[in-house]
Each structure stands twice: as C-alpha cells, then as structure tokens.
Write an enzyme that holds these catalytic residues in place. Structure first.
Site, PDB file in Angstrom:
ATOM      1  N   HIS A 307       0.895  -1.143   0.150  1.00  0.00           N
ATOM      2  CA  HIS A 307      -0.075   0.000   0.051  1.00  0.00           C
ATOM      3  C   HIS A 307       0.861   1.083  -0.028  1.00  0.00           C
ATOM      4  O   HIS A 307       2.180   1.357  -0.172  1.00  0.00           O
ATOM      5  CB  HIS A 307      -0.770  -0.075   1.172  1.00  0.00           C
ATOM      6  CG  HIS A 307      -2.338   0.297   0.960  1.00  0.00           C
ATOM      7  ND1 HIS A 307      -3.114   1.369   0.890  1.00  0.00           N
ATOM      8  CD2 HIS A 307      -3.392  -0.788   0.463  1.00  0.00           C
ATOM      9  CE1 HIS A 307      -4.129   1.254   0.569  1.00  0.00           C
ATOM     10  NE2 HIS A 307      -4.300   0.224   0.380  1.00  0.00           N
ATOM     11  N   ASP A 308       0.176   2.646   0.225  1.00  0.00           N
ATOM     12  CA  ASP A 308       0.783   3.729   0.324  1.00  0.00           C
ATOM     13  C   ASP A 308       2.168   4.007  -0.204  1.00  0.00           C
ATOM     14  O   ASP A 308       2.955   3.671   0.970  1.00  0.00           O
ATOM     15  CB  ASP A 308       0.380   4.373   1.438  1.00  0.00           C
ATOM     16  CG  ASP A 308      -1.247   4.695   1.796  1.00  0.00           C
ATOM     17  OD1 ASP A 308      -1.757   5.594   1.807  1.00  0.00           O
ATOM     18  OD2 ASP A 308      -1.959   3.491   1.689  1.00  0.00           O
TER      19      ASP A 308
END
Length: 524
Positions: A307-308
């Site tokens: 993720h991010d």
C-alpha cells in the site's frame, strides 16, 4: 525503468490516418458485460486509421534477477554477536508502541488481557533466540511448553540495534491471543525454517478466524527495519485494527515519523506459507521488499496488499488463492516502479491481481490468474503500467479490466473463457461515491495499446473499450466467438469493427481508434 520510458515514448498519437469515420454508442453493445458502466458513456464519434506498426513494438521486459533472493543469502545476513539482553518494561510511553497504546480503546485491550498495567518484553543490544528468552523470562511471561515449542505471553519488541532470530531449532513460536501478544520489529527479525502461530491457550490450538474485529496476534516491522521470513509457516495472525493486519512492514505513522526519522523499511519473504491471516501481507511506504515463492492460502481480506507509496517491490513466483473477501494480489495508492511476475492467483472472491489508485510504472508479466469470481487482472485509476504475457482464463467477469487509466500497454496477453469480456476498458465517474477524492483523485481518461495476444471464447465478446482517448491494436487474435454474431467488439470499436478486422487480419496493419474531436484538436 527504461522499459517504461520506451513504452511512454511510443504511446504518442500518430496522424498517419486512413479514412473510416464511424459512431460508437456505448449502450448498443456489450450490455451483457456491464450495463451500468456502458450507460455512463456518451455517444461519441471515432475514426479508425492505420499507423506504422513499428511505433507499437516493444522488446520483452527485462525482469529482475531473482538469484540474489535465496534462503542462503538470508542466512548469510545473520550476525550472532554480540548477545543481546532481554528486559520487561511498561507498555506506555514506548515509541515503537504508541500506535497501539495511543487511544483508550486499544490500551483497554492490553489492560483486559494482561490484568495489570500492560508490560512488554524488549530485546536490546544484540542477537537473541527463543531459547534466550526462555532463560531470561519467568514462565508466566514466556515458556517452552514442549521441546522446541515456545509460548509468548507478553508482547515482544525487537529494539533498534537488536536481532531476534526464530530459527530451525524452534518447531513453533506461539503468540497467546488471550494475553494480547504481538511482535514488533524495530531492528532486525529473522524467521527461518520454523512456524509462527497465533495461539489460543484455552483450547490449546491455533487461533482460527471466527469473528471480524476480535483481537488476534500480529507482526509489524517499523521504519528502518529489516525483516526476513524464509521456509516457514505463518498462521492466523491479524485483525482489523491499524498496523495489526497480520504480517506488516510499515513506515512509522505520519505523527511519529518526524520523531523517529527512520528510513523506509524493507524485507524479504521467501518460500513461506501464510494462511488464515487477516491480510497475508501488508506494507506501507516500504522500499525494495521482495516476496518470492510464497503461498498465500485462505486469507481473509487480501493475500498480498502493498500500500501507500511503497516502491521498487518484487512480487514473484507466489501463489495466492482462496482469499475470502477480496483479491489475491493488490497494490494500491502510489505503489510505483514495481514488478509483479510469474505469480499464480486463483479462486479468490474478487480479482486475481489489482493495480489501484495512482499506482504507476509497474510491470505485470507472465502471471496466471484464473477461476477468480471477478476479473483476472484489474487496473483502476493507474496509468503508465505494462501487462506482458499474462494468462487470464475462466474468471467470473472480465479477463483484463482497465478503468480511468492512460497509457496502459497490454502486450502478448491471453484472455480465454472468461464470463464476460476478454479485455474491457472504460471510464467511470467516481464523484458521489464514498471515495476520498483528495486522497485518491482520478481522471476519466483511458488509453490502451493492445499488441499481440489472444482473446478466445469469452462469454460476452472479445474486447470493449468505452469512451477512450485512444486505442491502438496490432497482431491481436480473436478466436472462437461464443455468439453466432461473430467476434464481439464493442464500445468505441463497435461500428468500425469490420474495418478494424480488415486492417488487423487481412492487411496485418496496426490500428488507431481516435475520437474525432481529439483528432480535430491535433490537426489544428
């Protein structure tokens, strides 16, 4: 990433046009595929033309060399001196634990489970094994229940500068659910040739998932750390709370990062089974993580979920199947410059592989995705990605689906016997949804280059592209239509289907499909 730059350079629109004005009405074809999405598109004029085929050709991507990422290379990283120390401290006001104690609700979790002011085991100053923990701690906190089987009854933190090695001498390293145990790596963690298991003491068994939100032990590695999990089995970790998803490699939170000032975390996970996890794997702002040769089986939300703002990931030779709620493999929110290749993802509740939310400059190559209930491969709001020689077959919806994404290259892929379309490209207005548009902006732009590959026997047709900025096609085989009307080409390809097929098949030329209004702008 020269391969990506070459693709972008070749994705510019050519004006070598050859006749063929037509109208494409999104609702007139492909309605069996996705009526609501087709209904969003407006009637628009397109022009079919031929363009030089050389402008679309790319060499096969040069995939990362996997030979450095082996168990032997991990063992060579172990430094067994100096011997570390083991101390018990209060949980409160410890920087590596603020994420888990900062709110009253989470603090109550540990108070309830420990029955006293919460305490934590800290490993400091050097190399420590489970046998060392046994010698250093009273049995009420940590004990060897049978030869090689250890039960942790307090959370454990591997401090900066320290190393915890759970090795082959350990048959099973068990984390007590009743006592609220978790494992935090703030230094170096090696899990090699062993098992790591969430454990219910009352039933004397693995803590199998039963209810969303119920605490289960977890592992989280913070910024600046190295995590190595090799030739092992990791089972039943994770629940819904932040950074508690299962196995996570995560930079410190935005509130703590300015205080801690740690570099992005990294790690290698090799040849390991992850099963019954809330997330099989999660990372956040992690760099150079390698996931190679692992199996993600029957995990709850995701198998693999970088993720991010994670970068330069290698996700290769993994198998992800049986994910209960969502996808086998997903990268989401600015996961860039990464490689997803030679994986198998099948029989997951939604898609096999997803690239999502502004994740760009990635290569997906030689993956097999099949018998997933939704799409084989899904690209959402993520431009400048290359899909090369993937096989998507027998998926419930589309073989390959691309939404709101520009400069996506589909080269030499196979999409066969999928429930709806072989390839489906479309735009979608996400205003009015629950999407946070400041965090996850989007543009309703779509452009595809489809070169080589085969679309065979897909339920609703071969290919549909709705409201694109451009579509480029070359050497695409479309075989075994499932309907007597012939090869299914919908959206912007519908009215010009005969001309497209003539250029592709009879004349063996490359085809450009361009909106008339964009063509006029380019000619001005």
């Amino acid at each position: 990433m020269d391969l990506h730059r070459a693709f972008w350079q070749r994705s510019g629109t050519s004006l070598a046009l050859v006749a063929g004005l037509f109208w494409a009405t999104a609702g007139q074809a492909g309605e069996t595929a996705a009526p609501s999405e087709f209904a969003e598109a407006k009637r628009q004029a397109y022009q079919v033309s031929s363009i030089p085929a050389d402008s679309l050709l790319l060499p096969a991507p040069k995939l990362p060399d996997l030979s450095p990422y082996t168990p032997e290379a991990v063992y060579a990283k172990l430094v067994r001196k100096p011997v570390g120390s083991v101390v018990v401290k209060r949980m409160l006001q410890q920087n590596p634990l603020i994420e888990f104690t900062g709110g009253d609700e989470r603090l109550r979790e540990w108070l309830k489970r420990q029955g006293e002011m919460p305490q934590v085991v800290f490993i400091e100053g050097g190399y420590v094994t489970p046998a060392d923990l046994t010698r250093s701690l009273p049995e009420k906190y940590f004990r060897e229940t049978e030869p090689g089987v250890y039960l942790a009854r307090l959370p454990i933190v591997v401090s900066q500068g320290a190393t915890l090695h759970i090795g082959k001498e350990t048959k099973d390293f068990r984390l007590s659910s009743e006592r609220g145990v978790f494992l935090i790596n703030d230094g170096k963690l090696f899990i090699t040739d062993t098992r790591l298991t969430a454990w219910r003491e009352a039933e004397n068994q693995q803590d199998w998932f039963k209810k969303k939100g119920r605490f289960r032990p977890f592992l989280n590695s913070w910024g600046g750390t190295e995590t190595y999990i090799v030739n092992s089995v990791v089972s039943s970790l994770g629940y819904t709370a932040s950074k508690s998803y299962g196995v996570s490699i995560s930079q410190y939170s935005p509130a703590m990062h300015p205080i801690m000032q740690r570099s992005p975390p990294s790690g290698w996970l090799l040849n390991t089974m992850f099963d019954d996890m809330w997330y099989g794997f999660y990372c956040y702002e992690a760099y150079d993580v390698v996931l190679r040769g692992n199996t993600y089986r029957n995990n709850l939300v995701y198998g693999i979920d970088p993720h991010d703002r994670s970068r330069r990931l290698i996700i290769a030779e993994n198998t992800a199947y049986g994910t209960v709620q969502k996808h086998g493999i997903i990268v989401s929110r600015e996961v860039n410059d990464s490689w997803i290749f030679n994986n198998r993802s099948y029989e997951n509740h939604l898609s096999g592989i997803v690239v999502d939310r502004s994740s760009v400059n990635n290569v997906l190559a030689n993956n097999e995705v099949y018998r997933n209930k939704s799409d084989g491969i899904t690209i959402y709001e993520s431009g400048n990605n290359l899909l090369w020689a993937n096989k998507a077959f027998n998926n419930g919806r589309h073989g390959i689906r691309v939404r709101n994404s520009s400069n996506v290259g589909l080269y030499e892929n196979l999409a066969a016997a999928n429930g709806l379309l072989g390839i489906y490209g479309h735009v979608k207005d996400l205003n009015g949804t629950d999407r946070d548009l400041q965090l996850d902006p989007f543009d309703m732009n779509l452009s595809l280059t489809v070169v080589g590959g085969r679309l065979i026997g897909n339920g609703s047709g071969a290919i549909s592209v709705v409201t694109p900025q451009s579509v480029k096609l070359y050497r695409l085989e479309m075989l075994m239509p499932t309907k007597p009307t012939g090869i299914g080409m919908f959206g912007a390809l519908a009215d010009g289907k005969n001309q497209i097929i003539d250029l592709l098949v009879r004349q063996k030329k490359a085809v450009l499909v361009l909106p008339l209004d964009k063509l006029a702008q380019l000619q001005e």
